[in-house]
Design an enzyme around this catalytic site. Structure first.
Site, short mmCIF file in Angstrom:
data_model
loop_
_atom_site.label_atom_id
_atom_site.label_comp_id
_atom_site.label_asym_id
_atom_site.label_seq_id
_atom_site.Cartn_x
_atom_site.Cartn_y
_atom_site.Cartn_z
N CYS A 238 0.07 2.98 1.26
CA CYS A 238 0.79 2.36 2.51
C CYS A 238 1.48 3.22 3.36
CB CYS A 238 1.77 1.33 1.87
SG CYS A 238 2.65 0.54 3.42
N THR B 108 5.82 -7.52 1.07
CA THR B 108 5.39 -6.06 1.40
C THR B 108 6.09 -5.15 0.70
OG1 THR B 108 7.28 -6.32 3.19
CG2 THR B 108 5.07 -7.07 3.78
N VAL B 109 5.37 -3.91 0.79
CA VAL B 109 6.12 -2.66 0.68
C VAL B 109 6.46 -1.71 1.77
CG1 VAL B 109 5.37 -2.21 -1.94
CG2 VAL B 109 3.65 -1.44 0.07
N TYR C 198 -3.75 -0.43 13.48
CA TYR C 198 -4.13 -2.06 13.10
C TYR C 198 -4.62 -2.88 14.22
CZ TYR C 198 -1.99 -0.55 8.66
OH TYR C 198 -1.82 0.12 7.41
#
Length: 346
Positions: free
Chosen positions: A56, A123-124, A187
């Site tokens: 990520c 999330t991370v 994204y």
């Protein structure tokens, strides 16, 4: 951040919004860990565990800053695997698929421990309070800034100042532009649900790429003559550009390796201790090409591109600058935190 998709019938969830623009949910847990403990969580060595994933880009920032500042001995690290389902990131890299400190198989367990009805994506990066097993924060934007400011008492000798007070306004301004058009821009290209949304995102991305190229043609780093938070934030997107974003997200006006200034800048940082030694290209590709099954239904992970060119000379020293300012490079990564052989640019 790389948000676990909350909707969809596939195991990994759906990411593309049919017919529309991709909109990131930016409502995070804004509790902070501070020197004075004003939110109920004071900075304490050994109390908290950083949960990240090398795949990520948002979590990769925390790995870099933690390394540069030397916080390894006071803030432990748990690493999720590169592939998750629509429920949660998981600890499948650990024996038995359980984090050895938190004793949980899924990051969502720490979220639900504090918020039983937590409604958003798991999330991370996230920081967990080890004694209670509860998530404290997943506010990726603030976490690294707090590492620089609130955790200062525990910085290593020679730690660089990544968020110098005199430069914060400019750092924030540049970082905001980079987030909007580049970090999140890729994204917005990849998860666009219409041609119009994609075209708009593509144009914004490469307009900002051109802006960055012009800026970095005159100076070695984004703000001032040392590495700052702004460089960390751009770097994690650049490392993923050719392996993932160029093809998988259709950001294909040119590869990073075909943009001479940005390519040299990225290699300069990659070869700086604390940056490239946190990058796992294998996990990066596995994450995007397997998890985003609505973008890549076959889940085939490409073999390329060639990565050894990350270690070629970059020539950026000619622009001057002092990578760590008055500080020093960090020591090598701790043995348990090394990127596996064959997963980097070696």
């Amino acid at each position: 951040m790389n948000q676990v998709a909350p909707t969809g019938d596939q195991d990994s969830g759906s990411y593309v919004e049919p017919g529309g623009e991709f909109t990131r949910d930016t409502r995070y847990i804004t509790t902070r860990i501070t020197a004075d403990g004003r939110d109920g969580y004071p900075v304490e060595p050994g109390r908290y565990r950083l949960i990240a994933a090398r795949a990520c880009p948002w979590a990769n920032r925390t790995l870099i800053v933690r390394r540069l500042l030397g916080l390894e001995s006071v803030l432990s690290l748990g690493l999720c695997g590169p592939v998750h389902d629509k429920r949660s990131w998981t600890f499948d890299l650990d024996p038995g698929g359980v984090d050895p400190v938190l004793r949980i198989p899924r990051l969502q367990d720490a979220y639900f421990a504090r918020f039983p009805d937590y409604p958003r994506g798991i999330t991370v990066p996230a920081i967990v309070d080890v004694p209670t097993g509860e998530v404290v924060t997943n506010d990726f934007n603030q976490i690294t800034l707090d590492f620089s400011t609130e955790w200062r008492q525990f910085h290593r000798d020679g730690a660089p100042d990544l968020y110098p007070e005199a430069r914060r306004g400019e750092i924030d301004e540049v970082a905001d532009l980079v987030f909007r058009d580049v970090n999140n821009g890729v994204y917005r290209c990849g998860f666009a649900g219409s041609q119009e949304a994609y075209d708009k995102a593509y144009d914004r991305l490469f307009s900002r790429i051109d802006w960055l190229t012009e800026r970095l043609s005159r100076q070695r780093y984004l703000v001032g003559d040392t590495i700052t938070e702004a460089d960390v934030r751009l770097f994690t997107t650049l490392t993923r550009f050719d392996p993932v974003y160029h093809g998988h997200f259709k950001c294909n006006r040119s590869k990073l390796s075909e943009i001479p200034v940005l390519w040299a800048y990225a290699r300069d940082l990659f070869q700086t201790p604390g940056f490239g030694d946190t990058v796992d290209f294998v996990q990066i590709k596995q994450h995007y090409y397997i998890v985003h099954s609505d973008v890549n239904p076959t889940r085939i992970v490409p073999k390329g591109p060639e990565l050894s060119n990350w270690l070629t000379p970059h020539g950026r020293e000619e622009l001057g600058g002092r990578p760590f300012g008055d500080g020093t490079p960090p020591p090598p990564p701790q043995p348990g935190e090394l990127v596996p052989p064959g997963h980097g640019a070696d």
